[in-house]
Structure formats: C-alpha cells, structure tokens
Design a protein around this motif. Structure first.
Motif, short mmCIF file in Angstrom:
data_model
loop_
_atom_site.label_atom_id
_atom_site.label_comp_id
_atom_site.label_asym_id
_atom_site.label_seq_id
_atom_site.Cartn_x
_atom_site.Cartn_y
_atom_site.Cartn_z
N VAL A 1 8.71 5.35 -14.77
CA VAL A 1 8.28 6.66 -15.30
C VAL A 1 6.97 7.10 -14.63
O VAL A 1 6.74 8.31 -14.46
N LEU A 2 6.15 6.14 -14.22
CA LEU A 2 4.91 6.50 -13.54
C LEU A 2 5.21 7.11 -12.18
O LEU A 2 4.61 8.11 -11.77
N LYS A 3 6.18 6.53 -11.48
CA LYS A 3 6.56 7.08 -10.16
C LYS A 3 7.22 8.45 -10.34
O LYS A 3 6.97 9.39 -9.56
N THR A 4 8.04 8.59 -11.37
CA THR A 4 8.68 9.88 -11.63
C THR A 4 7.63 10.95 -11.92
O THR A 4 7.74 12.10 -11.44
N PHE A 5 6.61 10.56 -12.69
CA PHE A 5 5.51 11.49 -12.97
C PHE A 5 4.82 11.91 -11.66
O PHE A 5 4.58 13.11 -11.43
N ILE A 6 4.51 10.93 -10.80
CA ILE A 6 3.85 11.25 -9.51
C ILE A 6 4.75 12.19 -8.70
O ILE A 6 4.28 13.17 -8.10
N ASP A 7 6.06 11.89 -8.69
CA ASP A 7 7.00 12.72 -7.93
C ASP A 7 7.07 14.14 -8.47
O ASP A 7 7.36 15.09 -7.73
N ALA A 8 6.82 14.29 -9.79
CA ALA A 8 6.88 15.63 -10.41
C ALA A 8 5.62 16.44 -10.13
O ALA A 8 5.65 17.68 -10.21
N CYS A 9 4.52 15.76 -9.82
CA CYS A 9 3.26 16.49 -9.57
C CYS A 9 3.30 17.17 -8.21
O CYS A 9 3.93 16.68 -7.27
N LEU A 10 2.58 18.27 -8.10
CA LEU A 10 2.52 19.00 -6.84
C LEU A 10 1.94 18.11 -5.75
O LEU A 10 0.94 17.42 -5.96
N PHE A 11 2.55 18.16 -4.57
CA PHE A 11 2.05 17.41 -3.42
C PHE A 11 1.65 18.41 -2.34
O PHE A 11 2.39 19.37 -2.10
N PRO A 12 0.53 18.27 -1.67
CA PRO A 12 -0.40 17.14 -1.76
C PRO A 12 -1.56 17.35 -2.73
O PRO A 12 -2.33 16.42 -2.97
N GLU A 13 -1.72 18.54 -3.29
CA GLU A 13 -3.01 18.86 -3.93
C GLU A 13 -3.32 18.07 -5.21
O GLU A 13 -4.48 18.01 -5.62
N SER A 14 -2.31 17.49 -5.82
CA SER A 14 -2.59 16.77 -7.08
C SER A 14 -3.55 15.60 -6.89
O SER A 14 -4.47 15.40 -7.68
N PHE A 15 -3.33 14.81 -5.82
CA PHE A 15 -4.10 13.57 -5.65
C PHE A 15 -4.83 13.47 -4.32
O PHE A 15 -5.61 12.54 -4.13
N TYR A 16 -4.60 14.39 -3.40
CA TYR A 16 -5.09 14.27 -2.03
C TYR A 16 -6.62 14.22 -1.98
O TYR A 16 -7.30 15.09 -2.53
N ASP A 17 -7.14 13.18 -1.31
CA ASP A 17 -8.59 12.98 -1.14
C ASP A 17 -9.35 12.89 -2.46
O ASP A 17 -10.55 13.20 -2.51
N LYS A 18 -8.67 12.46 -3.49
CA LYS A 18 -9.33 12.20 -4.77
C LYS A 18 -9.52 10.68 -4.92
O LYS A 18 -9.25 9.93 -3.99
N LYS A 19 -10.02 10.26 -6.08
CA LYS A 19 -10.38 8.85 -6.27
C LYS A 19 -9.63 8.23 -7.45
O LYS A 19 -9.41 8.92 -8.45
N ALA A 20 -9.31 6.95 -7.30
CA ALA A 20 -8.58 6.28 -8.38
C ALA A 20 -9.10 4.87 -8.59
O ALA A 20 -9.58 4.22 -7.66
N CYS A 21 -8.96 4.42 -9.82
CA CYS A 21 -9.34 3.06 -10.21
C CYS A 21 -8.10 2.48 -10.92
O CYS A 21 -7.46 3.19 -11.70
N LEU A 22 -7.76 1.21 -10.63
CA LEU A 22 -6.51 0.66 -11.13
C LEU A 22 -6.74 -0.56 -12.03
O LEU A 22 -7.52 -1.46 -11.69
N VAL A 23 -6.03 -0.59 -13.16
CA VAL A 23 -6.05 -1.72 -14.09
C VAL A 23 -4.60 -2.16 -14.31
O VAL A 23 -3.77 -1.33 -14.70
N GLY A 24 -4.31 -3.43 -14.06
CA GLY A 24 -2.96 -3.95 -14.30
C GLY A 24 -2.94 -4.81 -15.55
O GLY A 24 -3.87 -5.59 -15.78
N ILE A 25 -1.87 -4.67 -16.35
CA ILE A 25 -1.73 -5.55 -17.52
C ILE A 25 -0.30 -6.09 -17.56
O ILE A 25 0.63 -5.47 -17.04
N SER A 26 -0.15 -7.25 -18.19
CA SER A 26 1.19 -7.81 -18.36
C SER A 26 1.21 -8.75 -19.54
O SER A 26 0.16 -9.25 -19.96
N SER A 27 2.43 -9.02 -20.05
CA SER A 27 2.54 -10.07 -21.05
C SER A 27 2.61 -11.42 -20.36
O SER A 27 2.23 -12.43 -20.94
#
Ligand SMILES: Cc1cc2nc3c(=O)[nH]c(=O)nc-3n(C[C@H](O)[C@H](O)[C@H](O)COP(=O)(O)O)c2cc1C
Length: 173
Positions: free
Chosen positions: A85-111
């Motif tokens: 669903v996260l990839k589907t969300f990214i695919d639904a967002c406008l490209f390239p302006e949604s994320f281009y040259d912006k910044k991200a921080c990543l946190v992974g969790i699991s059981s």
C-alpha cells in the motif's frame, strides 16, 4: 512543512503508534508535523487515483505532499519488504514534484528479528529513483511488540537513545 507517513493501512497497527510517538517527540522539540495515516487513503485508490486519475478524496493528500519539504516514513516489515500500500500510495502521487529533491528519514519496524532492514533498503531504492534524499541514520526496531509501553511510547534505553539521536538529526537535516 514536515509530514510523517505511517506506512501501512492495517487497522490497529504498531506503525501508527510509532508514528504518533515520533510526532509527539518532534513536537516536544518544537517541530510541528502533519501525520498521514495510510488508513485514510481512499478505499478505491487503485481505481480512482492511479495513472493520471485524481479523486476529490485524494486531492488534499496530494496537496499536503506537494507542500511538504521533509518526510519521516515509519515502515513495517511485510513479507520481507515494505507494504504494497505504501508503494501504491507513492505511485498515486504526482511525479516528479511530490518528492523530487526533498528529504526523508526512514524508520523500520517488525515483529521479527530484523526491524525491516530489507524493506528499508528496498524503499531506499525507490527514494533514489524519486530523487528523495534519505538521511543516513536509519533506525530499525525489531520485536516491536516488546518496545511500546501502555502509552505507545518507547521505553527501552537503547531504543530511546537511537530514536532521539535520529529525531535530533532529522530536525537539523
Ligand atoms: C501482511 C503482513 C506481512 C508481515 N510480514 C512480516 C515479515 O516479513 N517479517 C516480520 O518480522 N513481520 C512481519 N509481519 C508482522 C509485522 O511486522 C507486525 O505486524 C508489526 O507490528 C509491524 O506491522 P504493523 O504496523 O502492521 O503492526 C507482517 C505483518 C503483515 C500484516
């Protein structure tokens, strides 16, 4: 504008609890953020918002993404990777302006044992394609069911130390 993305639409997810925890910690340090819960995506997303279509329901989500300069993604491990669903969300967002040259921080969790190391790596590849610059310090939290107290807060010494370091770095990133 800074947006935290809770990377699953599973009801009752630990991901949303961790997203809210990060939001609270960032607020305590003076940074106000938006929280996008993927449970709030349109139910019909795959038919209403892919391949050039845009629904009225998704429009405010797109506007929030477009207006955001920094993102914090909380990403659970699903079948050895990040949720579809996260990839589907990214695919639904406008490209390239949604994320281009912006910044991200990543946190992974699991059981399980690995804190979504592979899923965060896979998602990092997507970020590279999007020209979304990822902060080097990524946090992986395995055995998430043992990590949150009754208020949904981290309480273990190591987890507090590394998440606080990541939060401080994210603020100045
Ligand atoms: C579809 C699905 C696949 C999952 N696959 C894995 C996995 O590969 N490895 C793992 O450690 N946990 C896996 N889990 C468990 C999640 O990591 C666990 O539910 C954790 O709480 C984070 O997900 P949540 O935010 O949905 O709660 C999976 C959960 C779901 C719903």
């Amino acid at each position: 504008m800074v947006t935290i993305i809770s990377g699953t639409n599973r009801p009752g997810s630990n991901t949303l609890k961790v997203a809210k925890y990060y939001q609270k910690m960032l607020a305590q340090k003076g940074l106000q953020t938006n929280l996008l819960n993927l449970e709030d995506l349109p139910d019909q997303l795959i038919s209403s918002d892919l391949y050039g279509k845009r629904s009225a329901e998704f429009r405010p989500v797109q506007e929030m993404i477009t207006a955001s300069e920094k993102f914090l993604f909380i990403i659970p491990e699903y079948n050895g990777s990040f949720p579809g669903v996260l990839k589907t969300f990214i695919d639904a967002c406008l490209f390239p302006e949604s994320f281009y040259d912006k910044k991200a921080c990543l946190v992974g969790i699991s059981s399980g044992k690995y804190g979504n190391i592979r899923g965060i790596d896979h998602f990092g590849g997507v970020c590279s394609y999007l020209h979304l610059h990822v902060m080097p310090l990524r946090i992986h939290v395995p055995a998430i069911k043992t990590e949150l107290d009754e208020n949904g807060d981290f309480f273990k010494e190591d987890t507090l130390k590394f998440s606080q370091e990541q939060i401080d770095k994210f603020i100045s990133f």
